[in-house]
Design a protein around this motif. Structure first.
Motif, PDB file in Angstrom:
ATOM      1  N   ALA A   1      31.185   4.817  45.846  1.00 19.48           N
ATOM      2  CA  ALA A   1      29.934   5.548  46.078  1.00 19.48           C
ATOM      3  C   ALA A   1      30.000   6.155  47.472  1.00 19.48           C
ATOM      4  CB  ALA A   1      28.739   4.612  45.951  1.00 19.48           C
ATOM      5  N   SER A   2      30.234   7.459  47.548  1.00 22.11           N
ATOM      6  CA  SER A   2      30.454   8.115  48.834  1.00 22.11           C
ATOM      7  C   SER A   2      29.305   9.049  49.179  1.00 22.11           C
ATOM      8  CB  SER A   2      31.761   8.913  48.802  1.00 22.11           C
ATOM      9  OG  SER A   2      31.578  10.157  48.143  1.00 22.11           O
ATOM     10  N   ASP A   3      29.361   9.614  50.385  1.00 24.31           N
ATOM     11  CA  ASP A   3      28.359  10.584  50.801  1.00 24.31           C
ATOM     12  C   ASP A   3      28.575  11.942  50.140  1.00 24.31           C
ATOM     13  OD1 ASP A   3      30.692  11.146  52.125  1.00 24.31           O
ATOM     14  OD2 ASP A   3      29.816  11.201  54.132  1.00 24.31           O
ATOM     15  N   TYR A   4      29.663  12.099  49.378  1.00 31.32           N
ATOM     16  CA  TYR A   4      29.939  13.357  48.683  1.00 31.32           C
ATOM     17  C   TYR A   4      29.724  13.241  47.176  1.00 31.32           C
ATOM     18  CZ  TYR A   4      32.153  17.860  47.785  1.00 31.32           C
ATOM     19  OH  TYR A   4      32.391  19.162  47.408  1.00 31.32           O
ATOM     20  N   GLY A   5      29.803  12.020  46.660  1.00 27.28           N
ATOM     21  CA  GLY A   5      29.639  11.819  45.228  1.00 27.28           C
ATOM     22  C   GLY A   5      30.183  10.467  44.813  1.00 27.28           C
ATOM     23  N   ARG A   6      30.153  10.205  43.508  1.00 22.82           N
ATOM     24  CA  ARG A   6      30.633   8.936  42.967  1.00 22.82           C
ATOM     25  C   ARG A   6      31.935   9.161  42.203  1.00 22.82           C
ATOM     26  NH1 ARG A   6      27.024   4.685  42.988  1.00 22.82           N
ATOM     27  NH2 ARG A   6      24.967   5.207  43.831  1.00 22.82           N
ATOM     28  N   TYR A   7      32.864   8.220  42.399  1.00 26.12           N
ATOM     29  CA  TYR A   7      34.184   8.339  41.785  1.00 26.12           C
ATOM     30  C   TYR A   7      34.601   6.979  41.241  1.00 26.12           C
ATOM     31  CZ  TYR A   7      34.037  12.533  44.659  1.00 26.12           C
ATOM     32  OH  TYR A   7      33.652  13.715  45.244  1.00 26.12           O
ATOM     33  N   GLU A   8      35.457   6.997  40.219  1.00 25.48           N
ATOM     34  CA  GLU A   8      35.925   5.758  39.616  1.00 25.48           C
ATOM     35  C   GLU A   8      37.421   5.836  39.348  1.00 25.48           C
ATOM     36  OE1 GLU A   8      33.725   4.619  36.180  1.00 25.48           O
ATOM     37  OE2 GLU A   8      31.759   4.745  37.190  1.00 25.48           O
ATOM     38  N   GLY A   9      38.023   4.668  39.242  1.00 28.48           N
ATOM     39  CA  GLY A   9      39.438   4.589  38.916  1.00 28.48           C
ATOM     40  C   GLY A   9      39.838   3.144  38.732  1.00 28.48           C
ATOM     41  N   SER A  10      41.110   2.920  38.503  1.00 29.47           N
ATOM     42  CA  SER A  10      41.621   1.560  38.363  1.00 29.47           C
ATOM     43  C   SER A  10      42.844   1.389  39.250  1.00 29.47           C
ATOM     44  CB  SER A  10      41.975   1.252  36.908  1.00 29.47           C
ATOM     45  OG  SER A  10      43.053   2.062  36.474  1.00 29.47           O
ATOM     46  N   MET A  11      43.021   0.163  39.734  1.00 34.48           N
ATOM     47  CA  MET A  11      44.198  -0.185  40.520  1.00 34.48           C
ATOM     48  C   MET A  11      44.895  -1.369  39.874  1.00 34.48           C
ATOM     49  SD  MET A  11      43.172   0.111  44.578  1.00 34.48           S
ATOM     50  CE  MET A  11      41.890  -1.144  44.463  1.00 34.48           C
ATOM     51  N   ASN A  12      46.178  -1.235  39.671  1.00 35.29           N
ATOM     52  CA  ASN A  12      47.012  -2.347  39.214  1.00 35.29           C
ATOM     53  C   ASN A  12      47.821  -2.815  40.414  1.00 35.29           C
ATOM     54  OD1 ASN A  12      48.706  -4.142  37.961  1.00 35.29           O
ATOM     55  ND2 ASN A  12      49.106  -2.836  36.190  1.00 35.29           N
ATOM     56  N   LEU A  13      47.478  -3.988  40.957  1.00 34.93           N
ATOM     57  CA  LEU A  13      48.047  -4.443  42.221  1.00 34.93           C
ATOM     58  C   LEU A  13      48.941  -5.663  42.036  1.00 34.93           C
ATOM     59  CD1 LEU A  13      44.872  -4.221  44.518  1.00 34.93           C
ATOM     60  CD2 LEU A  13      46.648  -2.480  44.161  1.00 34.93           C
ATOM     61  N   HIS A  14      49.923  -5.770  42.927  1.00 35.80           N
ATOM     62  CA  HIS A  14      50.799  -6.941  42.982  1.00 35.80           C
ATOM     63  C   HIS A  14      51.002  -7.310  44.445  1.00 35.80           C
ATOM     64  CE1 HIS A  14      53.934  -9.797  42.045  1.00 35.80           C
ATOM     65  NE2 HIS A  14      54.743  -9.188  42.900  1.00 35.80           N
ATOM     66  N   ARG A  15      50.816  -8.589  44.767  1.00 37.33           N
ATOM     67  CA  ARG A  15      50.967  -9.047  46.151  1.00 37.33           C
ATOM     68  C   ARG A  15      52.195  -9.924  46.305  1.00 37.33           C
ATOM     69  NH1 ARG A  15      49.550 -13.561  49.299  1.00 37.33           N
ATOM     70  NH2 ARG A  15      48.500 -14.595  47.544  1.00 37.33           N
ATOM     71  N   GLU A  16      52.953  -9.667  47.364  1.00 34.71           N
ATOM     72  CA  GLU A  16      54.045 -10.537  47.785  1.00 34.71           C
ATOM     73  C   GLU A  16      53.828 -10.868  49.250  1.00 34.71           C
ATOM     74  OE1 GLU A  16      57.857  -8.913  47.006  1.00 34.71           O
ATOM     75  OE2 GLU A  16      57.581  -8.831  44.821  1.00 34.71           O
ATOM     76  N   GLY A  17      53.390 -12.096  49.520  1.00 38.07           N
ATOM     77  CA  GLY A  17      53.054 -12.465  50.888  1.00 38.07           C
ATOM     78  C   GLY A  17      51.880 -11.648  51.379  1.00 38.07           C
ATOM     79  N   ASN A  18      52.056 -10.968  52.507  1.00 39.76           N
ATOM     80  CA  ASN A  18      50.984 -10.142  53.060  1.00 39.76           C
ATOM     81  C   ASN A  18      51.068  -8.683  52.631  1.00 39.76           C
ATOM     82  OD1 ASN A  18      49.836 -12.295  54.479  1.00 39.76           O
ATOM     83  ND2 ASN A  18      51.183 -11.980  56.234  1.00 39.76           N
ATOM     84  N   ALA A  19      52.072  -8.339  51.817  1.00 40.94           N
ATOM     85  CA  ALA A  19      52.248  -6.956  51.375  1.00 40.94           C
ATOM     86  C   ALA A  19      51.667  -6.766  49.979  1.00 40.94           C
ATOM     87  CB  ALA A  19      53.719  -6.577  51.380  1.00 40.94           C
ATOM     88  N   VAL A  20      50.987  -5.627  49.777  1.00 40.03           N
ATOM     89  CA  VAL A  20      50.392  -5.296  48.484  1.00 40.03           C
ATOM     90  C   VAL A  20      50.946  -3.947  48.029  1.00 40.03           C
ATOM     91  CG1 VAL A  20      48.257  -4.876  47.210  1.00 40.03           C
ATOM     92  CG2 VAL A  20      48.282  -6.551  49.070  1.00 40.03           C
ATOM     93  N   ARG A  21      51.353  -3.875  46.765  1.00 43.02           N
ATOM     94  CA  ARG A  21      51.812  -2.633  46.160  1.00 43.02           C
ATOM     95  C   ARG A  21      51.101  -2.458  44.827  1.00 43.02           C
ATOM     96  NH1 ARG A  21      53.461  -2.345  50.529  1.00 43.02           N
ATOM     97  NH2 ARG A  21      55.577  -1.955  51.302  1.00 43.02           N
ATOM     98  N   GLY A  22      51.015  -1.210  44.365  1.00 44.08           N
ATOM     99  CA  GLY A  22      50.375  -1.003  43.081  1.00 44.08           C
ATOM    100  C   GLY A  22      50.273   0.453  42.700  1.00 44.08           C
ATOM    101  N   ILE A  23      49.399   0.715  41.713  1.00 43.55           N
ATOM    102  CA  ILE A  23      49.205   2.057  41.163  1.00 43.55           C
ATOM    103  C   ILE A  23      47.712   2.325  41.028  1.00 43.55           C
ATOM    104  CG2 ILE A  23      49.534   3.531  39.138  1.00 43.55           C
ATOM    105  CD1 ILE A  23      52.094   3.131  40.657  1.00 43.55           C
ATOM    106  N   TRP A  24      47.293   3.533  41.423  1.00 42.53           N
ATOM    107  CA  TRP A  24      45.922   4.004  41.214  1.00 42.53           C
ATOM    108  C   TRP A  24      45.929   5.061  40.120  1.00 42.53           C
ATOM    109  CZ3 TRP A  24      40.790   3.664  42.901  1.00 42.53           C
ATOM    110  CH2 TRP A  24      39.970   4.744  42.566  1.00 42.53           C
ATOM    111  N   SER A  25      44.948   4.969  39.199  1.00 37.80           N
ATOM    112  CA  SER A  25      44.736   6.005  38.190  1.00 37.80           C
ATOM    113  C   SER A  25      43.239   6.234  38.037  1.00 37.80           C
ATOM    114  CB  SER A  25      45.334   5.599  36.839  1.00 37.80           C
ATOM    115  OG  SER A  25      46.746   5.561  36.900  1.00 37.80           O
ATOM    116  N   GLY A  26      42.847   7.511  37.998  1.00 35.88           N
ATOM    117  CA  GLY A  26      41.431   7.841  37.867  1.00 35.88           C
ATOM    118  C   GLY A  26      41.119   9.080  38.658  1.00 35.88           C
ATOM    119  N   ALA A  27      39.923   9.117  39.261  1.00 38.46           N
ATOM    120  CA  ALA A  27      39.605  10.219  40.161  1.00 38.46           C
ATOM    121  C   ALA A  27      40.694  10.299  41.226  1.00 38.46           C
ATOM    122  CB  ALA A  27      38.247   9.984  40.812  1.00 38.46           C
ATOM    123  N   PHE A  28      41.071  11.478  41.606  1.00 37.28           N
ATOM    124  CA  PHE A  28      42.084  11.769  42.627  1.00 37.28           C
ATOM    125  C   PHE A  28      43.507  11.740  42.085  1.00 37.28           C
ATOM    126  CE2 PHE A  28      38.817   9.059  44.924  1.00 37.28           C
ATOM    127  CZ  PHE A  28      37.974  10.124  45.184  1.00 37.28           C
ATOM    128  N   GLY A  29      43.702  11.406  40.791  1.00 42.66           N
ATOM    129  CA  GLY A  29      45.045  11.504  40.244  1.00 42.66           C
ATOM    130  C   GLY A  29      45.458  10.300  39.424  1.00 42.66           C
TER     131      GLY A  29
END
Length: 348
Positions: free
Chosen positions: A257-285
């Motif tokens: 919920a931003s000052d420009y509009g509302r956007y949605e998406g999903s993140m598939n995340l994987h953590r190894e120690g303090n590092a996080v990697r993943g994929i975003w799909s939805g608004a913005f690509g």
């Protein structure tokens, strides 16, 4: 003078403060007993304080009342811990005044505040502080730095201001050398700062950056000034059901919920120690790589994409916040385009 180096947490050991602050004060090596009862500190003597090395506390008469004055001849900020006090959630109140002693023309309009959820070595804490000199300047940018929030380690004023402008500082009507009533309300991962007896907070921090959920309370002073404190109260409250170490791995449904509009998406995340990697799909690509860090359940994540408009353009999004169980929330921004809050729910 480099202000940022003073706002970093000191690594100093704590020394006991006697009523005379004698040279024979002993180093405090164990935490004081704690209590969950409401406590008041008149500060007519020094018996309830433990001051970090290099700092000086004195009982004085100032502006018509008895108070404690904090000063230092070193280049390190000062923490005066209230003995026997630990707080997770609750309210802290105090009368605060500030006398600036730096030479005229030095760009240092004074700093005075209260740290909470603090470790006894002052290495970890959350901190609200006032800058009364800024409140009276004709420079609007400086006026907007009248009250500020920082946390240690890792979240000093420079990082928070550059990465999240306007969020962790604000204007308040303050004045040097005048008593100011200050109240801090702490609930879970949110804290609010009230000044001058106002019923409305001057600054609200959602998603406190401090790593610890419980800790001590310390009066905080700064080089080049005299910081005064009187009539301190600490009123613990029932703690919210919040724990650290929230797991980042999984698939998350995200709403922004931003000052420009509302956007949605999903993140598939994987953590190894303090590092996080993943994929975003939805608004913005679709299938956009995500990278970031994890610390005790606090995450900072970034991904690139395309800004949705009549003229699509490259963009970078950043999320920062806490994971609590299967929920998460915090602040999100699209650099140069939108800012707001995000929430997420883990899919099961």
């Amino acid at each position: 003078m480099d202000v940022s180096r003073f706002l970093r947490a000191t690594g100093a050991v704590l020394v006991g403060v006697s009523a005379s602050l004698s040279a024979n004060a002993q180093v405090s090596r164990t935490p004081e007993p704690t209590t969950q009862e409401a406590r008041s500190f008149t500060l007519t003597d020094l018996n309830d304080l433990i001051v970090t090395a290099g700092g000086k506390a004195e009982t004085v008469e100032y502006q018509g009342r008895k108070a404690v004055r904090l000063t230092t001849q070193s280049d390190k900020d000062i923490f005066a811990f209230l003995k026997g006090v630990q707080i997770q959630d609750g309210t802290i109140e105090s009368d605060i005044a500030l006398k600036i002693t730096t030479p005229p023309g030095v760009r240092m309009p004074g700093f005075v505040g209260i740290a909470f959820r603090a470790r006894t070595d002052a290495s970890h804490y959350d901190l609200f502080y006032l800058r009364p000199g800024n409140s009276r300047t004709e420079d609007q940018a400086m006026r907007n730095h009248s009250v500020q929030y920082v946390a240690a380690p890792g979240f000093d004023w420079y990082k928070l201001r550059r990465e999240w402008p306007w969020i962790y500082e604000s204007y308040a009507d303050l004045q040097p050398e005048v008593w100011i009533r200050v109240k801090i309300e702490i609930h879970g991962r949110t804290a609010k700062l009230y000044v001058g007896g106002s019923e409305n907070p001057s600054l609200i921090v959602n998603g406190l950056k401090g790593e610890d959920l419980q800790g001590g309370v310390a009066l905080w002073g700064y080089p080049g000034e005299e910081a005064y404190f009187s009539n301190v109260k600490v009123i613990p409250a029932r703690a919210e059901a919040v724990t650290n170490e929230g797991e980042a791995s999984g698939t998350w449904e995200v709403k922004f919920a931003s000052d420009y509009g509302r956007y949605e998406g999903s993140m598939n995340l994987h953590r190894e120690g303090n590092a996080v990697r993943g994929i975003w799909s939805g608004a913005f690509g679709q299938e956009q790589p995500v990278s970031g860090t994890w610390r005790s359940g606090y995450v900072e994540l970034t991904f690139s994409g395309t800004w949705p408009s009549e003229k699509p353009a490259p963009m970078t999004a950043t999320l920062a916040g806490w994971i609590d169980g299967d929920s998460a929330k915090g602040r999100m921004k699209v650099e140069g385009r939108a800012d707001g809050q995000w929430t997420a729910q883990r899919k099961k």
